[in-house]
Write a protein that holds these residues in place. Structure first.
Motif, PDB file in Angstrom:
ATOM      1  N   GLY A 234       0.790  -1.227   0.000  1.00 27.65           N
ATOM      2  CA  GLY A 234       0.000   0.000   0.000  1.00 27.65           C
ATOM      3  C   GLY A 234       0.824   1.279   0.000  1.00 27.65           C
ATOM      4  O   GLY A 234       1.960   1.320   0.475  1.00 27.65           O
ATOM      5  N   LYS A 235       0.205   2.318  -0.547  1.00 25.68           N
ATOM      6  CA  LYS A 235       0.804   3.655  -0.526  1.00 25.68           C
ATOM      7  C   LYS A 235      -0.063   4.542   0.365  1.00 25.68           C
ATOM      8  O   LYS A 235      -1.274   4.302   0.513  1.00 25.68           O
ATOM      9  N   LEU A 236       0.570   5.576   0.916  1.00 29.69           N
ATOM     10  CA  LEU A 236      -0.164   6.548   1.718  1.00 29.69           C
ATOM     11  C   LEU A 236       0.070   7.929   1.119  1.00 29.69           C
ATOM     12  O   LEU A 236       1.222   8.279   0.825  1.00 29.69           O
ATOM     13  N   LEU A 237      -0.989   8.696   0.943  1.00 30.45           N
ATOM     14  CA  LEU A 237      -0.841  10.079   0.490  1.00 30.45           C
ATOM     15  C   LEU A 237      -1.368  10.972   1.618  1.00 30.45           C
ATOM     16  O   LEU A 237      -2.564  10.999   1.885  1.00 30.45           O
ATOM     17  N   LEU A 238      -0.438  11.656   2.289  1.00 32.08           N
ATOM     18  CA  LEU A 238      -0.812  12.440   3.474  1.00 32.08           C
ATOM     19  C   LEU A 238      -0.568  13.918   3.211  1.00 32.08           C
ATOM     20  O   LEU A 238       0.494  14.315   2.727  1.00 32.08           O
ATOM     21  N   SER A 239      -1.582  14.726   3.549  1.00 28.52           N
ATOM     22  CA  SER A 239      -1.433  16.168   3.350  1.00 28.52           C
ATOM     23  C   SER A 239      -2.079  16.901   4.522  1.00 28.52           C
ATOM     24  O   SER A 239      -2.539  16.284   5.479  1.00 28.52           O
ATOM     25  N   GLY A 240      -2.079  18.253   4.428  1.00 22.39           N
ATOM     26  CA  GLY A 240      -2.587  19.031   5.565  1.00 22.39           C
ATOM     27  C   GLY A 240      -1.511  19.138   6.635  1.00 22.39           C
ATOM     28  O   GLY A 240      -1.794  19.471   7.781  1.00 22.39           O
ATOM     29  N   ILE A 241      -0.261  18.867   6.229  1.00 18.17           N
ATOM     30  CA  ILE A 241       0.838  18.851   7.195  1.00 18.17           C
ATOM     31  C   ILE A 241       1.595  20.180   7.112  1.00 18.17           C
ATOM     32  O   ILE A 241       2.113  20.534   6.044  1.00 18.17           O
ATOM     33  N   ARG A 242       1.616  20.907   8.195  1.00 16.83           N
ATOM     34  CA  ARG A 242       2.383  22.158   8.245  1.00 16.83           C
ATOM     35  C   ARG A 242       3.853  21.840   8.013  1.00 16.83           C
ATOM     36  O   ARG A 242       4.353  20.828   8.528  1.00 16.83           O
ATOM     37  N   SER A 243       4.552  22.692   7.292  1.00 17.88           N
ATOM     38  CA  SER A 243       5.947  22.408   6.917  1.00 17.88           C
ATOM     39  C   SER A 243       6.793  21.980   8.104  1.00 17.88           C
ATOM     40  O   SER A 243       7.582  21.032   8.014  1.00 17.88           O
ATOM     41  N   GLU A 244       6.604  22.663   9.247  1.00 20.06           N
ATOM     42  CA  GLU A 244       7.478  22.358  10.394  1.00 20.06           C
ATOM     43  C   GLU A 244       7.189  20.988  11.005  1.00 20.06           C
ATOM     44  O   GLU A 244       7.957  20.497  11.823  1.00 20.06           O
ATOM     45  N   LYS A 245       6.089  20.356  10.592  1.00 24.54           N
ATOM     46  CA  LYS A 245       5.735  19.035  11.130  1.00 24.54           C
ATOM     47  C   LYS A 245       6.116  17.900  10.178  1.00 24.54           C
ATOM     48  O   LYS A 245       5.921  16.733  10.481  1.00 24.54           O
ATOM     49  N   GLU A 246       6.623  18.268   8.998  1.00 23.60           N
ATOM     50  CA  GLU A 246       6.911  17.258   7.977  1.00 23.60           C
ATOM     51  C   GLU A 246       7.848  16.162   8.498  1.00 23.60           C
ATOM     52  O   GLU A 246       7.588  14.972   8.353  1.00 23.60           O
ATOM     53  N   ARG A 247       8.917  16.594   9.152  1.00 15.99           N
ATOM     54  CA  ARG A 247       9.913  15.646   9.644  1.00 15.99           C
ATOM     55  C   ARG A 247       9.281  14.645  10.633  1.00 15.99           C
ATOM     56  O   ARG A 247       9.559  13.443  10.584  1.00 15.99           O
ATOM     57  N   ASP A 248       8.401  15.155  11.505  1.00 14.99           N
ATOM     58  CA  ASP A 248       7.733  14.283  12.488  1.00 14.99           C
ATOM     59  C   ASP A 248       6.920  13.195  11.780  1.00 14.99           C
ATOM     60  O   ASP A 248       6.905  12.038  12.191  1.00 14.99           O
ATOM     61  N   VAL A 249       6.228  13.603  10.706  1.00 17.83           N
ATOM     62  CA  VAL A 249       5.376  12.639   9.996  1.00 17.83           C
ATOM     63  C   VAL A 249       6.255  11.593   9.302  1.00 17.83           C
ATOM     64  O   VAL A 249       5.963  10.388   9.346  1.00 17.83           O
ATOM     65  N   ILE A 250       7.359  12.040   8.701  1.00 15.80           N
ATOM     66  CA  ILE A 250       8.248  11.087   8.014  1.00 15.80           C
ATOM     67  C   ILE A 250       8.820  10.088   9.031  1.00 15.80           C
ATOM     68  O   ILE A 250       8.874   8.878   8.781  1.00 15.80           O
TER      69      ILE A 250
END
Ligand code: SAM
Length: 280
Positions: A234-250
Motif C-alpha cells: 500500500g501507498k499513503l498520500l498524506l497532506s494538511g501537514i504544516r511544513s514544520e511538522k513534515e519531519r515528524d510525519v516522516i
C-alpha cells in the motif's frame, strides 16, 4: 411578491485565514462560504448579519471586514458567477457548478472536468493541500485499484482517483455537512464511489492507497488505523501537514514501515507520498 435580500460579509486578512476561523464562521450557519484565496473570504447570509459582523470584529481585530446587501437575486447564482474554472495538476479542470448556464465553453462530458457544488465543505481545489494531492495522484502509474479517502470534504480526491482509474473507491468524513456535499458532488460527477459519514474505526478492508488530507494532529492520532487500512504494497498520500511538522510525519511513518517516495511543498504545507518499505 415580497422582495428578497441576501447579505455578503467580505473578510480580508494580511495573514492566511486559519481553519479555526472557518470553524468559527460555520457556527453562524451561513448559506455559503466562498474562499477567494488564503487571505480573502466571502460569507453569505439571508438575514442581516450585523451582530455576526460585530462578533467577527471582536474575534479578529486585524481583519478588514465589509458587509453588502444584495437585492432580488438568487444568491447561489451570484456566488457561482464569481467562481472561475481552475486548472489543477496537469489534467483536471474544476468547475464550480450548480447551474450549467453560468459556465460557458466547457464540455461537461470530458473526463477531466470535475464539477463541484457550492457548500460547507473543504476541497474546492484552490488550496495547496488539495491541489498537490491531485498532482501526486496524476503521477501514480498504474493507478491503485482500491482507494480509501479519509476526510473527503467535497469528495474531490475520491472523484479524481476514480477518474484516474481506481476501481474501488471508498471515502468518508466525520462531518455531516461535508458528507452531504460529497454525496451531491459524487452524484453530479457520475462516479461510482462509496461514501460514509464515519470514522476510521468503521473500516476493516485494506486499500492500495490511503489518502488523508487532514491536520497533522489528526494524522498522528489515527496513524495506527491508517497503517492498518493499508494493503501489503500500500501507498499513503498524506497532506494538511504544516511544513514544520513534515519531519515528524516522516519519522512516525518510517517507524511504522513506510518510506517517503515523494514530497510536494509550498511555504506552509507539505504533501507526502509514502510506500511500504520492502524487506530484504
Ligand atoms: C482539509 S479537509 C480535506 C478535504 C478534501 N479531502 C481535500 O483534500 O480537499 C479535511 C476533512 O477531514 C475531515 N476530518 C477531520 N478529521 C477527521 C476524522 N478523524 N475522520 C474523518 N474525517 C475527518 C473534516 O471534516 C474535513 O472535511
Amino acid at each position: 411578491m415580497s422582495r428578497k435580500f441576501y447579505y455578503q460579509i467580505q473578510i480580508q486578512s494580511k495573514k492566511q485565514i486559519s481553519e479555526d476561523f472557518f470553524s468559527f464562521l460555520n457556527e453562524f450557519s451561513p448559506l455559503g462560504i466562498w474562499v477567494e484565496n488564503e487571505n480573502k473570504v466571502n460569507v453569505y447570509f439571508l438575514t442581516d448579519p450585523k451582530e455576526i459582523v460585530e462578533k467577527i470584529k471582536n474575534k479578529e481585530r486585524s481583519f478588514n471586514i465589509s458587509c453588502k446587501k444584495f437585492e432580488d437575486k438568487n444568491w447561489v447564482v451570484e456566488y457561482q458567477k464569481n467562481l472561475k474554472p481552475i486548472k489543477v495538476g496537469k489534467k483536471f479542470v474544476i468547475v464550480h457548478f450548480s447551474e450549467k448556464e453560468n459556465v460557458k465553453d466547457i464540455d461537461f462530458k470530458k473526463k477531466e472536468i470535475l464539477k463541484l457544488v457550492p457548500g460547507l465543505a473543504f476541497g474546492t481545489g484552490e488550496h495547496f493541500t488539495t491541489a498537490s494531492c491531485i498532482e501526486v495522484l496524476e503521477t501514480l502509474k498504474p493507478f491503485p485499484v482500491s482507494v480509501l479517502d479519509i476526510g473527503t470534504g467535497t469528495g474531490i480526491l475520491s472523484i479524481v482517483s476514480s477518474k484516474l482509474g481506481a476501481k474501488d473507491v471508498f471515502c468518508f468524513d466525520n462531518d455531516l455537512d461535508a458528507c452531504k456535499v460529497a454525496k451531491e458532488t459524487i452524484e453530479l460527477n457520475s462516479e461510482k464511489i462509496f461514501l460514509a459519514c464515519s470514522t476510521t474505526d468503521a473500516f476493516r478492508k485494506k486499500y492500495d492507497l490511503v489518502i488523508a488530507n487532514i491536520l497533522f494532529e489528526t494524522i498522528v492520532e489515527i496513524s495506527g488505523q491508517i497503517v492498518k487500512l493499508s494493503s501489503k504494497r500500500g501507498k499513503l498520500l498524506l497532506s494538511g501537514i504544516r511544513s514544520e511538522k513534515e519531519r515528524d510525519v516522516i519519522q512516525l511513518f518510517g517507524r511504522k514501515g513506510f518510506s517517503l517516495s515523494k514530497a510536494l511543498r509550498d511555504e506552509n504545507w507539505s504533501t507526502l507520498l509514502f510506500a511500504r518499505k520492502t524487506k530484504g
